[in-house]
Design an enzyme around this catalytic site. Structure first.
Site, PDB file in Angstrom:
ATOM      1  CG  HIS A  54      -0.341   0.067   2.540  1.00 63.14           C
ATOM      2  ND1 HIS A  54       0.397  -0.966   3.075  1.00 63.14           N
ATOM      3  CD2 HIS A  54      -0.348   1.043   3.502  1.00 63.14           C
ATOM      4  CE1 HIS A  54       0.810  -0.642   4.286  1.00 63.14           C
ATOM      5  NE2 HIS A  54       0.373   0.584   4.561  1.00 63.14           N
ATOM      6  CG  HIS A  56       0.104   4.414   4.683  1.00 64.57           C
ATOM      7  ND1 HIS A  56      -0.598   3.743   5.657  1.00 64.57           N
ATOM      8  CD2 HIS A  56      -0.762   5.342   4.175  1.00 64.57           C
ATOM      9  CE1 HIS A  56      -1.838   4.230   5.736  1.00 64.57           C
ATOM     10  NE2 HIS A  56      -1.953   5.199   4.847  1.00 64.57           N
ATOM     11  CG  ASP A  58       5.064   3.051   7.369  1.00 66.93           C
ATOM     12  OD1 ASP A  58       4.137   3.391   6.596  1.00 66.93           O
ATOM     13  OD2 ASP A  58       4.889   2.229   8.293  1.00 66.93           O
ATOM     14  CG  HIS A  59       4.285   0.047   4.210  1.00 66.89           C
ATOM     15  ND1 HIS A  59       4.144  -1.285   4.524  1.00 66.89           N
ATOM     16  CD2 HIS A  59       3.840   0.725   5.298  1.00 66.89           C
ATOM     17  CE1 HIS A  59       3.630  -1.405   5.741  1.00 66.89           C
ATOM     18  NE2 HIS A  59       3.437  -0.187   6.221  1.00 66.89           N
ATOM     19  CG  HIS A 113      -4.033   0.069   6.778  1.00 63.42           C
ATOM     20  ND1 HIS A 113      -3.978   0.658   8.020  1.00 63.42           N
ATOM     21  CD2 HIS A 113      -2.858   0.379   6.171  1.00 63.42           C
ATOM     22  CE1 HIS A 113      -2.827   1.302   8.153  1.00 63.42           C
ATOM     23  NE2 HIS A 113      -2.132   1.145   7.047  1.00 63.42           N
ATOM     24  CG  ASP A 130       0.666  -1.457   7.875  1.00 61.18           C
ATOM     25  OD1 ASP A 130       1.571  -2.300   8.064  1.00 61.18           O
ATOM     26  OD2 ASP A 130       0.873  -0.235   7.877  1.00 61.18           O
ATOM     27  CG  HIS A 168       4.170  -1.879  11.486  1.00 61.40           C
ATOM     28  ND1 HIS A 168       4.986  -0.784  11.613  1.00 61.40           N
ATOM     29  CD2 HIS A 168       3.399  -1.651  10.382  1.00 61.40           C
ATOM     30  CE1 HIS A 168       4.725   0.081  10.639  1.00 61.40           C
ATOM     31  NE2 HIS A 168       3.769  -0.431   9.874  1.00 61.40           N
TER      32      HIS A 168
END
Length: 258
Positions: A54, A56, A58-59, A113, A130, A168
């Site tokens: 996805h 975001h 941090d990915h 999410h 996530d 995570h």
């Protein structure tokens, strides 16, 4: 033989490194390029493909730097214009072999999410980003509660021995909430004990087997009487469907626990 290793990033992210015994490598959700490049160099590996679940940051934050280091890099991800670096947009039901591997992966659309979240299933391994966490699930951002409830139902229906690779290290906190929901669960108490042992020795708690998630993750247990009763007490009224139970649980965690 598919080998999977974690590359820790930020405070609690895992970037997953996939190899099959040769010199090629695939990574999943590289939010940071630096630890990936360090691991590739240390193990004399060439990055050939990336799997993105996805949009975001941090990915996806490491994509530009990784593409600069490996100009022919294949970058797979959901059909989402927010991920500008994609070379291949992957969709529900598609099966493909990432460049550098021989293992085929099936694409599952698991929104909630985020609106375009996908997961990758191959060799009984699920890279779920996530959507599903060990003992928990992601928050709802630009997806919907109903979408996420349905996505988790899809994952629950996979074979019991599926290994779930989330992104995570949230397991201890998630188990704390799970104990609020089912305080008398022996399976949950044992998982808490095992998780404490792993974390005290610096070991990751993921991947987790799907049958363990079914037994201890409240967000996969929305049909269970104890979970329904706890969600109804929190909501203050009867909940007619498993999606309503899920929504009550997720809002409870958002508002009272996180």
């Amino acid at each position: 033989m598919l080998d999977i290793q974690p590359i820790p990033a930020f405070e609690d992210n895992y970037i997953w490194l996939l190899t099959e015994g040769g010199g090629n490598a695939v990574v999943v959700d590289p939010g940071d390029a630096e630890p990936v490049l360090e691991r590739l160099s240390a193990e004399h590996l060439t990055l050939t493909s990336v799997l993105i679940t996805h949009h975001h940051y941090d990915h996806t934050g490491g994509l530009d730097e990784l593409f600069a280091a490996f100009p022919g890099l294949e970058i797979n991800g959901p059909d989402d214009d927010r991920i500008r670096a994609l070379t291949h947009r992957r969709r529900e039901g598609e099966t493909f072999v990432p460049a550098g591997l021989t293992t085929p992966f099936q694409v599952l659309e698991v929104p909630g999410h985020t609106s375009s979240h996908i997961a990758y299933l191959g060799a009984s391994r699920l890279f779920c980003g996530d959507t599903l966490f060990a003992a928990g699930c992601g928050r709802v951002f630009d997806g919907t509660f109903d979408q996420l409830a349905h996505s988790l139902e899809r994952i629950t229906d996979l074979p019991a021995d599926t290994l779930c690779y989330c992104a995570h290290e949230y397991t201890q906190a998630n188990l704390g909430f799970a104990e609020w929901v089912e305080p008398d669960s022996p399976a949950l108490a044992e998982r808490v004990r095992q998780t404490q042992l792993l974390r005290s020795s610096g070991q990751p708690t993921v991947p987790s087997r799907l049958d363990l998630e079914r037994a201890t993750n409240p967000f996969l247990r929305t049909h269970e009487p104890n979970v329904i009763a706890a969600a109804e007490r929190q909501a203050g009224h009867r909940l007619a469907t498993s999606a309503e139970v899920f929504t009550a649980l997720r809002r409870w965690k958002d508002e009272r626990y996180d």
